[in-house]
Design an enzyme around this catalytic site. Structure first.
Site, PDB file in Angstrom:
ATOM      1  N   TYR A 135      18.822  19.210  29.421  1.00 50.85           N
ATOM      2  CA  TYR A 135      18.529  20.482  28.143  1.00 50.85           C
ATOM      3  C   TYR A 135      19.618  21.575  28.502  1.00 50.85           C
ATOM      4  O   TYR A 135      20.455  22.080  27.705  1.00 50.85           O
ATOM      5  CB  TYR A 135      17.146  20.692  28.081  1.00 50.85           C
ATOM      6  CG  TYR A 135      17.003  21.685  27.166  1.00 50.85           C
ATOM      7  CD1 TYR A 135      17.195  21.277  25.586  1.00 50.85           C
ATOM      8  CD2 TYR A 135      16.646  23.111  26.968  1.00 50.85           C
ATOM      9  CE1 TYR A 135      16.755  22.258  24.428  1.00 50.85           C
ATOM     10  CE2 TYR A 135      16.590  23.924  26.015  1.00 50.85           C
ATOM     11  CZ  TYR A 135      16.622  23.536  24.808  1.00 50.85           C
ATOM     12  OH  TYR A 135      16.382  24.392  23.601  1.00 50.85           O
TER      13      TYR A 135
HETATM   14  N1  LIG Z   1      11.853  26.318  20.306  1.00 54.38           N
HETATM   15  C1  LIG Z   1      12.478  27.035  21.021  1.00 54.38           C
HETATM   16  O1  LIG Z   1      11.799  27.671  21.978  1.00 54.38           O
HETATM   17  C2  LIG Z   1      13.875  26.970  21.127  1.00 54.38           C
HETATM   18  C3  LIG Z   1      14.606  27.719  22.084  1.00 54.38           C
HETATM   19  C4  LIG Z   1      15.972  27.894  22.285  1.00 54.38           C
HETATM   20  C5  LIG Z   1      16.574  26.834  21.588  1.00 54.38           C
HETATM   21  N2  LIG Z   1      16.015  26.034  20.614  1.00 54.38           N
HETATM   22  C6  LIG Z   1      16.782  25.251  19.908  1.00 54.38           C
HETATM   23  O2  LIG Z   1      16.605  25.473  18.536  1.00 54.38           O
HETATM   24  C7  LIG Z   1      17.111  24.113  17.761  1.00 54.38           C
HETATM   25  C8  LIG Z   1      15.870  24.019  16.895  1.00 54.38           C
HETATM   26  O3  LIG Z   1      14.599  23.791  17.703  1.00 54.38           O
HETATM   27  P1  LIG Z   1      13.050  23.740  17.075  1.00 54.38           P
HETATM   28  O4  LIG Z   1      12.271  24.722  18.095  1.00 54.38           O
HETATM   29  O5  LIG Z   1      13.079  24.094  15.564  1.00 54.38           O
HETATM   30  O6  LIG Z   1      12.884  22.350  17.535  1.00 54.38           O
HETATM   31  P2  LIG Z   1      11.949  21.279  16.449  1.00 54.38           P
HETATM   32  O7  LIG Z   1      11.406  20.260  17.415  1.00 54.38           O
HETATM   33  O8  LIG Z   1      10.832  22.031  15.642  1.00 54.38           O
HETATM   34  O9  LIG Z   1      12.877  20.749  15.512  1.00 54.38           O
HETATM   35  C9  LIG Z   1      14.095  19.985  15.796  1.00 54.38           C
HETATM   36  C10 LIG Z   1      14.820  19.180  14.668  1.00 54.38           C
HETATM   37  O10 LIG Z   1      15.536  18.202  14.897  1.00 54.38           O
HETATM   38  C11 LIG Z   1      15.672  17.019  14.391  1.00 54.38           C
HETATM   39  N3  LIG Z   1      16.201  15.984  15.233  1.00 54.38           N
HETATM   40  C12 LIG Z   1      15.841  15.570  16.173  1.00 54.38           C
HETATM   41  N4  LIG Z   1      16.905  14.580  16.824  1.00 54.38           N
HETATM   42  C13 LIG Z   1      17.407  14.260  15.647  1.00 54.38           C
HETATM   43  C14 LIG Z   1      18.793  13.679  15.283  1.00 54.38           C
HETATM   44  N5  LIG Z   1      19.182  12.809  16.275  1.00 54.38           N
HETATM   45  N6  LIG Z   1      19.470  13.822  13.964  1.00 54.38           N
HETATM   46  C15 LIG Z   1      18.893  14.705  13.147  1.00 54.38           C
HETATM   47  N7  LIG Z   1      17.803  15.619  13.400  1.00 54.38           N
HETATM   48  C16 LIG Z   1      17.466  15.409  14.653  1.00 54.38           C
HETATM   49  C17 LIG Z   1      13.931  16.941  14.526  1.00 54.38           C
HETATM   50  O11 LIG Z   1      13.386  15.789  13.534  1.00 54.38           O
HETATM   51  C18 LIG Z   1      13.352  18.169  14.283  1.00 54.38           C
HETATM   52  O12 LIG Z   1      13.166  18.451  12.926  1.00 54.38           O
HETATM   53  C19 LIG Z   1      17.350  23.005  18.824  1.00 54.38           C
HETATM   54  O13 LIG Z   1      18.316  23.027  19.147  1.00 54.38           O
HETATM   55  C20 LIG Z   1      16.758  23.561  20.145  1.00 54.38           C
HETATM   56  O14 LIG Z   1      17.138  23.183  21.342  1.00 54.38           O
HETATM   57  C21 LIG Z   1      14.729  26.358  20.502  1.00 54.38           C
END
Ligand SMILES: NC(=O)c1ccc[n+]([C@@H]2O[C@H](COP(=O)([O-])OP(=O)(O)OC[C@H]3O[C@@H](n4cnc5c(N)ncnc54)[C@H](O)[C@@H]3O)[C@@H](O)[C@H]2O)c1
Length: 243
Positions: free
Chosen positions: A150
């Site tokens: 990650y």
């Molecule tokens: N939530 C956190 O704490 C956090 C912190 C830092 C960064 N982020 C980043 O923010 C972004 C969104 O995270 P989130 O918290 O909304 O996560 P989440 O799990 O709620 O949503 C992620 C979405 O990505 C979709 N997805 C996964 N694989 C996929 C694929 N192959 N093709 C298309 N869609 C796909 C999933 O279906 C899901 O709807 C991510 O890139 C995550 O790494 C999140």
């Protein structure tokens, strides 16, 4: 929460991962500000009112290509492209990390962002206008222990953003990324309780971010107000980030 007003009427936004916690908040914020929104995701969120969905696997060149065709034939153009699709992957030390898991995290978080950026840029260059926002993570700046894939994938997203932004700097296309610390979404369910607690304890504000707080940054980065910023990493970490 007090929010700034933007007028995205007449603009079209694509949000990958639009069914997820952060993606959905971004999608709603841009839609409330007048944009037409098209969500790309492997998981269609039927509870998500008023926006269009396309089933896309961002790891597949073919799937991204088809989604771009469908989006352009329905909306005619793309002004804003947000890469929010991502997974956390397993919590495990490098010595125990399987190659399969490593590839899966890299494929979705980094290669998926590359494929979508490439497709978006090819279109935006025709209009010499656009805004691209990538979701990186504080993990990509610091390297979280037991989250090597990650962290490496998000470091890659930061570097990709910097490269692409510079390539396009003479155009009217801006490319930036956001590096959040923990944000309250289902992504956190992929971590162990210990890892969640460890990451949470590093946030000086003592709380997780809200998806809407990330959406606020995306709204500004997608606007014409974001004119002299490109290739930049915007922290959203409750004070955790130190550089
Ligand atoms: N939530 C956190 O704490 C956090 C912190 C830092 C960064 N982020 C980043 O923010 C972004 C969104 O995270 P989130 O918290 O909304 O996560 P989440 O799990 O709620 O949503 C992620 C979405 O990505 C979709 N997805 C996964 N694989 C996929 C694929 N192959 N093709 C298309 N869609 C796909 C999933 O279906 C899901 O709807 C991510 O890139 C995550 O790494 C999140």
């Amino acid at each position: 929460m007090v929010t700034a007003s933007y007028d995205f009427s007449g603009q079209v936004a694509v949000i990958t991962g639009g069914s997820g916690g952060i993606g959905k908040a971004i999608s709603q914020r841009l839609q409330q500000s007048g944009a037409q929104v098209c969500n790309w995701d492997v998981h269609v969120n039927t509870a998500h009112q008023g926006s269009h969905f396309i089933h896309v696997d961002v790891t597949s060149e073919q799937s991204v290509h088809e989604a771009m065709d469908q989006t352009l034939s329905k909306f005619g153009k793309i002004d804003i492209f947000v890469n929010s699709a991502g997974i956390a992957g397993p919590v495990a030390n490098v010595s125990d990390y399987s190659l399969e898991d490593w590839h899966r995290v890299m494929d979705i978080n980094l290669t998926g962002t590359f494929l979508c950026c490439r497709a978006a840029v090819a279109h935006m260059q025709k209009n010499n206008r656009g805004r691209i926002v990538n979701l990186a993570s504080i993990a990509g700046k610091e390297g979280n222990p037991a989250q090597s894939a990650y962290s490496a994938s998000k470091a890659g997203v930061i570097a990709l953003t910097k490269s692409l932004g510079k390539e396009l700097a003479k155009s009217e296309i801006r490319v930036n990324c956001i590096a959040p610390a923990m944000v309250a979404t289902e992504l956190l369910d992929q971590m162990t309780a210990e890892k969640r607690e460890e990451n949470f304890s590093k946030i000086p504000m003592g709380r997780a971010g809200l998806p809407e707080e990330i959406a606020s940054i995306v709204a500004w980065l997608s606007s014409d107000d974001c004119s002299f910023c490109t290739s930049t990493v915007f922290d959203a970490s409750g004070g955790r980030a130190t550089y």
